[in-house]
Design a protein around this motif. Sequence first.
Motif, PDB file in Angstrom:
ATOM      1  N   PRO A  86     103.126 -13.644  62.308  1.00  0.00           N
ATOM      2  CA  PRO A  86     102.469 -14.882  62.735  1.00  0.00           C
ATOM      3  C   PRO A  86     103.023 -15.456  64.042  1.00  0.00           C
ATOM      4  O   PRO A  86     104.206 -15.314  64.358  1.00  0.00           O
ATOM      5  CB  PRO A  86     102.741 -15.842  61.575  1.00  0.00           C
ATOM      6  N   GLU A  87     102.141 -16.125  64.754  1.00  0.00           N
ATOM      7  CA  GLU A  87     102.529 -16.844  65.970  1.00  0.00           C
ATOM      8  C   GLU A  87     103.673 -17.802  65.672  1.00  0.00           C
ATOM      9  O   GLU A  87     103.647 -18.548  64.687  1.00  0.00           O
ATOM     10  CB  GLU A  87     101.331 -17.632  66.504  1.00  0.00           C
ATOM     11  N   GLY A  88     104.702 -17.774  66.524  1.00  0.00           N
ATOM     12  CA  GLY A  88     105.793 -18.729  66.424  1.00  0.00           C
ATOM     13  C   GLY A  88     106.775 -18.486  65.300  1.00  0.00           C
ATOM     14  O   GLY A  88     107.671 -19.311  65.087  1.00  0.00           O
ATOM     15  N   ARG A  89     106.668 -17.365  64.596  1.00  0.00           N
ATOM     16  CA  ARG A  89     107.526 -17.103  63.435  1.00  0.00           C
ATOM     17  C   ARG A  89     108.392 -15.880  63.671  1.00  0.00           C
ATOM     18  O   ARG A  89     107.959 -14.905  64.290  1.00  0.00           O
ATOM     19  CB  ARG A  89     106.667 -16.874  62.184  1.00  0.00           C
ATOM     20  N   ILE A  90     109.612 -15.938  63.111  1.00  0.00           N
ATOM     21  CA  ILE A  90     110.541 -14.820  63.231  1.00  0.00           C
ATOM     22  C   ILE A  90     111.191 -14.561  61.871  1.00  0.00           C
ATOM     23  O   ILE A  90     111.122 -15.389  60.964  1.00  0.00           O
ATOM     24  CB  ILE A  90     111.660 -15.107  64.259  1.00  0.00           C
ATOM     25  N   GLY A  91     111.838 -13.405  61.760  1.00  0.00           N
ATOM     26  CA  GLY A  91     112.639 -13.103  60.581  1.00  0.00           C
ATOM     27  C   GLY A  91     111.808 -12.720  59.386  1.00  0.00           C
ATOM     28  O   GLY A  91     110.618 -13.048  59.287  1.00  0.00           O
ATOM     29  N   PRO A  92     112.413 -12.024  58.420  1.00  0.00           N
ATOM     30  CA  PRO A  92     111.661 -11.463  57.295  1.00  0.00           C
ATOM     31  C   PRO A  92     111.093 -12.487  56.319  1.00  0.00           C
ATOM     32  O   PRO A  92     110.177 -12.166  55.572  1.00  0.00           O
ATOM     33  CB  PRO A  92     112.685 -10.557  56.607  1.00  0.00           C
ATOM     34  N   GLU A  93     111.606 -13.709  56.326  1.00  0.00           N
ATOM     35  CA  GLU A  93     111.037 -14.712  55.426  1.00  0.00           C
ATOM     36  C   GLU A  93     109.683 -15.197  55.912  1.00  0.00           C
ATOM     37  O   GLU A  93     108.832 -15.583  55.104  1.00  0.00           O
ATOM     38  CB  GLU A  93     111.987 -15.904  55.269  1.00  0.00           C
ATOM     39  N   ASP A  94     109.448 -15.169  57.225  1.00  0.00           N
ATOM     40  CA  ASP A  94     108.236 -15.749  57.797  1.00  0.00           C
ATOM     41  C   ASP A  94     107.410 -14.777  58.619  1.00  0.00           C
ATOM     42  O   ASP A  94     106.370 -15.160  59.166  1.00  0.00           O
ATOM     43  CB  ASP A  94     108.609 -16.939  58.692  1.00  0.00           C
ATOM     44  N   SER A  95     107.836 -13.526  58.732  1.00  0.00           N
ATOM     45  CA  SER A  95     107.166 -12.575  59.605  1.00  0.00           C
ATOM     46  C   SER A  95     107.211 -11.187  58.971  1.00  0.00           C
ATOM     47  O   SER A  95     108.217 -10.799  58.370  1.00  0.00           O
ATOM     48  CB  SER A  95     107.875 -12.544  60.968  1.00  0.00           C
ATOM     49  N   GLY A  96     106.110 -10.444  59.090  1.00  0.00           N
ATOM     50  CA  GLY A  96     106.096  -9.068  58.613  1.00  0.00           C
ATOM     51  C   GLY A  96     106.333  -8.934  57.126  1.00  0.00           C
ATOM     52  O   GLY A  96     105.922  -9.794  56.332  1.00  0.00           O
ATOM     53  N   SER A 254     110.107  -4.805  58.572  1.00  0.00           N
ATOM     54  CA  SER A 254     109.332  -4.983  59.798  1.00  0.00           C
ATOM     55  C   SER A 254     109.037  -6.456  60.007  1.00  0.00           C
ATOM     56  O   SER A 254     108.367  -7.082  59.188  1.00  0.00           O
ATOM     57  CB  SER A 254     108.026  -4.178  59.708  1.00  0.00           C
ATOM     58  N   PHE A 255     109.573  -7.004  61.107  1.00  0.00           N
ATOM     59  CA  PHE A 255     109.369  -8.419  61.398  1.00  0.00           C
ATOM     60  C   PHE A 255     109.683  -8.674  62.862  1.00  0.00           C
ATOM     61  O   PHE A 255     110.336  -7.859  63.531  1.00  0.00           O
ATOM     62  CB  PHE A 255     110.259  -9.295  60.500  1.00  0.00           C
ATOM     63  N   ALA A 256     109.239  -9.807  63.373  1.00  0.00           N
ATOM     64  CA  ALA A 256     109.551 -10.208  64.740  1.00  0.00           C
ATOM     65  C   ALA A 256     110.968 -10.757  64.791  1.00  0.00           C
ATOM     66  O   ALA A 256     111.362 -11.565  63.959  1.00  0.00           O
ATOM     67  CB  ALA A 256     108.564 -11.263  65.221  1.00  0.00           C
ATOM     68  N   GLY A 257     111.748 -10.335  65.783  1.00  0.00           N
ATOM     69  CA  GLY A 257     113.121 -10.820  65.914  1.00  0.00           C
ATOM     70  C   GLY A 257     114.126  -9.723  65.715  1.00  0.00           C
ATOM     71  O   GLY A 257     113.787  -8.632  65.279  1.00  0.00           O
ATOM     72  N   GLY A 258     115.413 -10.047  66.014  1.00  0.00           N
ATOM     73  CA  GLY A 258     115.897 -11.312  66.504  1.00  0.00           C
ATOM     74  C   GLY A 258     115.996 -12.426  65.473  1.00  0.00           C
ATOM     75  O   GLY A 258     115.377 -12.428  64.442  1.00  0.00           O
ATOM     76  N   ALA A 264     109.807 -15.099  68.955  1.00  0.00           N
ATOM     77  CA  ALA A 264     108.570 -15.305  68.213  1.00  0.00           C
ATOM     78  C   ALA A 264     107.341 -14.836  68.992  1.00  0.00           C
ATOM     79  O   ALA A 264     107.242 -15.051  70.208  1.00  0.00           O
ATOM     80  CB  ALA A 264     108.415 -16.778  67.859  1.00  0.00           C
ATOM     81  N   PRO A 265     106.368 -14.226  68.308  1.00  0.00           N
ATOM     82  CA  PRO A 265     105.109 -13.855  68.979  1.00  0.00           C
ATOM     83  C   PRO A 265     104.393 -15.092  69.517  1.00  0.00           C
ATOM     84  O   PRO A 265     104.454 -16.173  68.932  1.00  0.00           O
ATOM     85  CB  PRO A 265     104.288 -13.203  67.854  1.00  0.00           C
ATOM     86  N   GLN A 266     103.681 -14.898  70.608  1.00  0.00           N
ATOM     87  CA  GLN A 266     102.931 -16.001  71.203  1.00  0.00           C
ATOM     88  C   GLN A 266     101.544 -16.149  70.601  1.00  0.00           C
ATOM     89  O   GLN A 266     100.832 -17.103  70.925  1.00  0.00           O
ATOM     90  CB  GLN A 266     102.828 -15.789  72.718  1.00  0.00           C
ATOM     91  N   ASN A 267     101.161 -15.232  69.743  1.00  0.00           N
ATOM     92  CA  ASN A 267      99.889 -15.328  69.014  1.00  0.00           C
ATOM     93  C   ASN A 267     100.035 -14.505  67.736  1.00  0.00           C
ATOM     94  O   ASN A 267     100.932 -13.661  67.628  1.00  0.00           O
ATOM     95  CB  ASN A 267      98.733 -14.789  69.856  1.00  0.00           C
ATOM     96  N   ASP A 268      99.186 -14.769  66.752  1.00  0.00           N
ATOM     97  CA  ASP A 268      99.182 -13.941  65.552  1.00  0.00           C
ATOM     98  C   ASP A 268      98.999 -12.478  65.952  1.00  0.00           C
ATOM     99  O   ASP A 268      98.092 -12.149  66.727  1.00  0.00           O
ATOM    100  CB  ASP A 268      98.045 -14.352  64.614  1.00  0.00           C
TER     101      ASP A 268
END
Length: 292
Positions: A86-96, A254-258, A264-268
Motif C-alpha cells: 500500500p501507498e505510504g506503508r512499510i514493513g510486514p505488518e502493513d505491507s506485502g 515480501s514488503f516495502a522497506g526498510g 514507502a511506495p508513493q502509490n498502491d
Amino acid sequence: MATALLAPALLYPQLASGTTVEVEGKPGSHLTNSFERPPAGGPYTLDEWAKEGFTAPWQQGMDTRTVVDDTEPAHSGDKSLRVLYPEGRIGPEDSGAQAPFRLDKARQYYVSQWVKFDENFSWGTVYNAGKVGIGLAGGASCSGGQVCDGTNGFSSRFIWRLNTGEAALYYYHMGHEGQYGDYVTLRQNGETVHWPKGEWVNVVQRVRVNTVTDGQANPDGEIEVFYNGKPAAKVTGLRFVTNDDKVDRAYFSSFAGGATWEFAPQNDSYIWYDDITISTNRADIPELKGRP
C-alpha cells in the motif's frame, strides 16, 4: 556488500503480535503452487496454502493483502497470487505478506518463482528497497540487524533496490559486513538485472549450507541465483552455521522497506507470483531443466 537501507524487521516479532495462526501439517521437501485451485477474488490464506502442502505457524498480510487473481494474465493457467504494497506503508505488518513455510531439514534447497511487478509499481519515496517473494532460511533465521554467530540461523531473500528496481539477493551469514546483511546484485552478460514492470520473469535461488567440523564452520556454503533460467549470481566460501541447522523454511517475506517511512511506495503497488517450486533436487525445478 552491506547497507543499512535494507534493514528489515526481525523475522519473528510476529510471535508476540497476535498474528500467530497454527495450521496443521508436516513439512515437505518438494512443494509446488500455481494458485489455480481456489476461486478467484478472495484472499489466499494459510488454510489455502496448507491445501498445497505449505504449512506455517504464523502469517502477516495473507488474509488482508493477497488475492487469487484472474483479472491479469497469469504466468500459466488462469490465476496467480497478487500481493498489495500500500501507498505510504512499510514493513510486514502493513505491507506485502509473510509466512515461514516448513520444509524438511536439508543441507540444500532450490526455490523457483515467477514474479511480475505492476506497470505503476513504486520503488519507494526517498529510499528505494523492499523484499520480493519467497526465500530460504534455517534455524532461528538470523536477520534484522542481528549478528549471525553460527547458532542463530541464516536467511536469504530477493530484494529490489535503488530507484531503478535493481534486482539483488539479500542474505545473512556469519561474518556479514556491517550491521545488516550482505547483498549480491544479479548480473547477466556484464549488465545489472533490473526487475521489469508488467512482465513475468523467473528467479531461482539455491542455498547450500556449510559443513561443520568439531564445532567450526567450514567455508563451503554457497548461494546461487538464476534469472530466466540463466546464471545471475553465485557466492561461495560462506559460513552459515556451527551447529546442525540446515535449510528448514521457505520464507515468504515480501514488503516495502526498510524500517522508516522513506521507503514507502508513493502509490498502491502490486506484485504477482505464480508457479512456485521448492525442492532439494535440481531436476524438480522446471526452469533449470536442460540448463548447464
